[in-house]
Design a protein around this motif. Sequence first.
Motif, PDB file in Angstrom:
ATOM      1  N   LEU A  24       0.841  -1.199   0.000  1.00 58.01           N
ATOM      2  CA  LEU A  24       0.000   0.000   0.000  1.00 58.01           C
ATOM      3  C   LEU A  24       0.870   1.241   0.000  1.00 58.01           C
ATOM      4  O   LEU A  24       2.055   1.188   0.319  1.00 58.01           O
ATOM      5  CB  LEU A  24      -0.977   0.016   1.187  1.00 58.01           C
ATOM      6  N   HIS A  25       0.250   2.343  -0.402  1.00 61.20           N
ATOM      7  CA  HIS A  25       0.882   3.664  -0.398  1.00 61.20           C
ATOM      8  C   HIS A  25       0.020   4.535   0.513  1.00 61.20           C
ATOM      9  O   HIS A  25      -1.168   4.714   0.256  1.00 61.20           O
ATOM     10  CB  HIS A  25       0.906   4.240  -1.823  1.00 61.20           C
ATOM     11  N   LEU A  26       0.620   5.062   1.583  1.00 56.42           N
ATOM     12  CA  LEU A  26      -0.120   5.905   2.520  1.00 56.42           C
ATOM     13  C   LEU A  26       0.466   7.303   2.522  1.00 56.42           C
ATOM     14  O   LEU A  26       1.607   7.515   2.947  1.00 56.42           O
ATOM     15  CB  LEU A  26      -0.083   5.314   3.933  1.00 56.42           C
ATOM     16  N   ALA A  27      -0.323   8.261   2.036  1.00 51.83           N
ATOM     17  CA  ALA A  27       0.055   9.669   2.046  1.00 51.83           C
ATOM     18  C   ALA A  27      -0.558  10.324   3.286  1.00 51.83           C
ATOM     19  O   ALA A  27      -1.752  10.155   3.549  1.00 51.83           O
ATOM     20  CB  ALA A  27      -0.435  10.358   0.779  1.00 51.83           C
TER      21      ALA A  27
ATOM     22  N   GLN B 271     -10.413  13.990   6.452  1.00 50.02           N
ATOM     23  CA  GLN B 271     -10.831  13.473   5.153  1.00 50.02           C
ATOM     24  C   GLN B 271      -9.828  12.420   4.708  1.00 50.02           C
ATOM     25  O   GLN B 271      -8.625  12.644   4.766  1.00 50.02           O
ATOM     26  CB  GLN B 271     -10.912  14.608   4.131  1.00 50.02           C
ATOM     27  N   VAL B 272     -10.362  11.281   4.264  1.00 47.43           N
ATOM     28  CA  VAL B 272      -9.512  10.198   3.772  1.00 47.43           C
ATOM     29  C   VAL B 272      -9.904   9.952   2.316  1.00 47.43           C
ATOM     30  O   VAL B 272     -11.037   9.581   2.018  1.00 47.43           O
ATOM     31  CB  VAL B 272      -9.671   8.911   4.604  1.00 47.43           C
TER      32      VAL B 272
ATOM     33  N   ALA C 297      -9.035   3.231   2.866  1.00 48.60           N
ATOM     34  CA  ALA C 297      -9.597   4.507   3.330  1.00 48.60           C
ATOM     35  C   ALA C 297     -10.699   4.279   4.359  1.00 48.60           C
ATOM     36  O   ALA C 297     -10.776   4.994   5.370  1.00 48.60           O
ATOM     37  CB  ALA C 297     -10.128   5.304   2.140  1.00 48.60           C
ATOM     38  N   ASP C 298     -11.552   3.287   4.127  1.00 49.39           N
ATOM     39  CA  ASP C 298     -12.634   2.990   5.070  1.00 49.39           C
ATOM     40  C   ASP C 298     -12.082   2.532   6.423  1.00 49.39           C
ATOM     41  O   ASP C 298     -12.592   2.935   7.477  1.00 49.39           O
ATOM     42  CB  ASP C 298     -13.575   1.925   4.509  1.00 49.39           C
ATOM     43  N   ILE C 299     -11.061   1.698   6.407  1.00 50.89           N
ATOM     44  CA  ILE C 299     -10.448   1.242   7.665  1.00 50.89           C
ATOM     45  C   ILE C 299      -9.852   2.427   8.415  1.00 50.89           C
ATOM     46  O   ILE C 299     -10.045   2.568   9.632  1.00 50.89           O
ATOM     47  CB  ILE C 299      -9.387   0.149   7.389  1.00 50.89           C
ATOM     48  N   ILE C 300      -9.124   3.281   7.694  1.00 51.11           N
ATOM     49  CA  ILE C 300      -8.527   4.454   8.345  1.00 51.11           C
ATOM     50  C   ILE C 300      -9.619   5.324   8.961  1.00 51.11           C
ATOM     51  O   ILE C 300      -9.526   5.725  10.132  1.00 51.11           O
ATOM     52  CB  ILE C 300      -7.682   5.271   7.336  1.00 51.11           C
ATOM     53  N   ALA C 301     -10.672   5.603   8.201  1.00 56.27           N
ATOM     54  CA  ALA C 301     -11.751   6.465   8.706  1.00 56.27           C
ATOM     55  C   ALA C 301     -12.450   5.822   9.900  1.00 56.27           C
ATOM     56  O   ALA C 301     -12.718   6.501  10.906  1.00 56.27           O
ATOM     57  CB  ALA C 301     -12.742   6.771   7.594  1.00 56.27           C
ATOM     58  N   ASP C 302     -12.748   4.534   9.810  1.00 55.58           N
ATOM     59  CA  ASP C 302     -13.426   3.866  10.921  1.00 55.58           C
ATOM     60  C   ASP C 302     -12.583   3.924  12.197  1.00 55.58           C
ATOM     61  O   ASP C 302     -13.098   4.205  13.284  1.00 55.58           O
ATOM     62  CB  ASP C 302     -13.741   2.408  10.574  1.00 55.58           C
ATOM     63  N   ASN C 303     -11.297   3.652  12.081  1.00 55.15           N
ATOM     64  CA  ASN C 303     -10.425   3.711  13.258  1.00 55.15           C
ATOM     65  C   ASN C 303     -10.262   5.135  13.768  1.00 55.15           C
ATOM     66  O   ASN C 303     -10.227   5.372  14.974  1.00 55.15           O
ATOM     67  CB  ASN C 303      -9.058   3.095  12.944  1.00 55.15           C
ATOM     68  N   TYR C 304     -10.177   6.094  12.856  1.00 56.42           N
ATOM     69  CA  TYR C 304      -9.949   7.494  13.229  1.00 56.42           C
ATOM     70  C   TYR C 304     -11.133   8.074  14.007  1.00 56.42           C
ATOM     71  O   TYR C 304     -10.964   8.983  14.813  1.00 56.42           O
ATOM     72  CB  TYR C 304      -9.694   8.317  11.960  1.00 56.42           C
ATOM     73  N   LYS C 305     -12.312   7.535  13.773  1.00 53.62           N
ATOM     74  CA  LYS C 305     -13.497   8.022  14.499  1.00 53.62           C
ATOM     75  C   LYS C 305     -13.354   7.824  16.003  1.00 53.62           C
ATOM     76  O   LYS C 305     -13.971   8.552  16.777  1.00 53.62           O
ATOM     77  CB  LYS C 305     -14.761   7.331  13.980  1.00 53.62           C
ATOM     78  N   GLY C 306     -12.534   6.882  16.422  1.00 56.72           N
ATOM     79  CA  GLY C 306     -12.278   6.678  17.843  1.00 56.72           C
ATOM     80  C   GLY C 306     -11.218   7.606  18.402  1.00 56.72           C
ATOM     81  O   GLY C 306     -11.000   7.644  19.612  1.00 56.72           O
ATOM     82  N   LEU C 307     -10.559   8.364  17.548  1.00 60.70           N
ATOM     83  CA  LEU C 307      -9.486   9.266  17.973  1.00 60.70           C
ATOM     84  C   LEU C 307      -9.888  10.733  17.865  1.00 60.70           C
ATOM     85  O   LEU C 307      -9.664  11.510  18.789  1.00 60.70           O
ATOM     86  CB  LEU C 307      -8.235   9.017  17.110  1.00 60.70           C
ATOM     87  N   TYR C 308     -10.487  11.103  16.755  1.00 57.47           N
ATOM     88  CA  TYR C 308     -10.809  12.511  16.505  1.00 57.47           C
ATOM     89  C   TYR C 308     -11.965  12.958  17.388  1.00 57.47           C
ATOM     90  O   TYR C 308     -12.916  12.206  17.598  1.00 57.47           O
ATOM     91  CB  TYR C 308     -11.132  12.713  15.014  1.00 57.47           C
ATOM     92  N   TYR C 309     -11.904  14.169  17.861  1.00 53.55           N
ATOM     93  CA  TYR C 309     -12.878  14.655  18.842  1.00 53.55           C
ATOM     94  C   TYR C 309     -14.299  14.801  18.310  1.00 53.55           C
ATOM     95  O   TYR C 309     -15.245  14.881  19.090  1.00 53.55           O
ATOM     96  CB  TYR C 309     -12.402  15.975  19.464  1.00 53.55           C
ATOM     97  N   ASP C 310     -14.496  14.817  16.992  1.00 50.30           N
ATOM     98  CA  ASP C 310     -15.845  14.856  16.423  1.00 50.30           C
ATOM     99  C   ASP C 310     -15.947  13.780  15.335  1.00 50.30           C
ATOM    100  O   ASP C 310     -15.700  14.043  14.157  1.00 50.30           O
ATOM    101  CB  ASP C 310     -16.151  16.235  15.835  1.00 50.30           C
ATOM    102  N   PRO C 311     -16.289  12.546  15.722  1.00 54.77           N
ATOM    103  CA  PRO C 311     -16.328  11.431  14.766  1.00 54.77           C
ATOM    104  C   PRO C 311     -17.244  11.684  13.569  1.00 54.77           C
ATOM    105  O   PRO C 311     -17.016  11.116  12.500  1.00 54.77           O
ATOM    106  CB  PRO C 311     -16.837  10.255  15.594  1.00 54.77           C
ATOM    107  N   SER C 312     -18.248  12.539  13.717  1.00 58.74           N
ATOM    108  CA  SER C 312     -19.158  12.812  12.600  1.00 58.74           C
ATOM    109  C   SER C 312     -18.466  13.576  11.477  1.00 58.74           C
ATOM    110  O   SER C 312     -18.991  13.653  10.370  1.00 58.74           O
ATOM    111  CB  SER C 312     -20.389  13.595  13.083  1.00 58.74           C
TER     112      SER C 312
ATOM    113  N   ALA D 140      -4.230   5.504  -0.128  1.00 61.89           N
ATOM    114  CA  ALA D 140      -5.130   6.431   0.543  1.00 61.89           C
ATOM    115  C   ALA D 140      -4.306   7.649   0.921  1.00 61.89           C
ATOM    116  O   ALA D 140      -3.112   7.549   1.199  1.00 61.89           O
ATOM    117  CB  ALA D 140      -5.756   5.807   1.780  1.00 61.89           C
ATOM    118  N   LEU D 141      -4.954   8.799   0.900  1.00 60.53           N
ATOM    119  CA  LEU D 141      -4.353  10.041   1.369  1.00 60.53           C
ATOM    120  C   LEU D 141      -5.229  10.536   2.503  1.00 60.53           C
ATOM    121  O   LEU D 141      -6.414  10.806   2.304  1.00 60.53           O
ATOM    122  CB  LEU D 141      -4.275  11.082   0.247  1.00 60.53           C
TER     123      LEU D 141
END
Length: 180
Positions: A67-70, A88-89, A102-117, A138-139
């Motif tokens: 994979l390539h992760l930017a 944004q992913v 991208a979906d995995i990154i976003a799903d996991n990030y929702k547990g970290l970022y202060y506003d998952p929405s 994914a970027l």
Amino acid sequence: MPTIFLSPSLQESNPYYGGGNEEYYMNLVADAMEPYLRASGINFVRNNPQDSLTKTINDSNAGNYDLHLAIHSNASAGANPGGATGVQVYYYPSSVRGRRLADIIADNYKGLYYDPSKVTTIPTTSLAEVRRTKAPAALVEVAFHDNPGDAQWIRENINGIAENLSRSVADYLGVPFVKP
């Protein structure tokens, strides 16, 4: 053993609210990812901050990467400079594996970022690092660096962002995530 291409931002001309720039902070994130990736048995190659985007993409395409992760941070557009927040992913629309990443990154990030929405995935054909790379890509725009709250959140969460992205990479690759 899987191998990924890590591509933290090359954009030192993108200033952060309160000081610093995008290239500096995104390289801190990539630096902090390295121990997590090693502990999880994931090899990596990184771009050179002195190289151009074209050279970075060519280097990625010259290897056989899983994979390539930017890794980037965003800036508000339009009439509301500094007013946007969120994560944004991006992925290339026809890349099934890029979208899965991208979906995995976003799903996991929702547990970290202060506003998952405000964590979203977005298909795009305009970003070269998802359009022109051979490996699934994914970027991630980790938050908005021109927003005072998001810029501070990035500074305070370098290790959390790194751990989260590393966990996402391990999840995508199907390998156990191991903390160093």
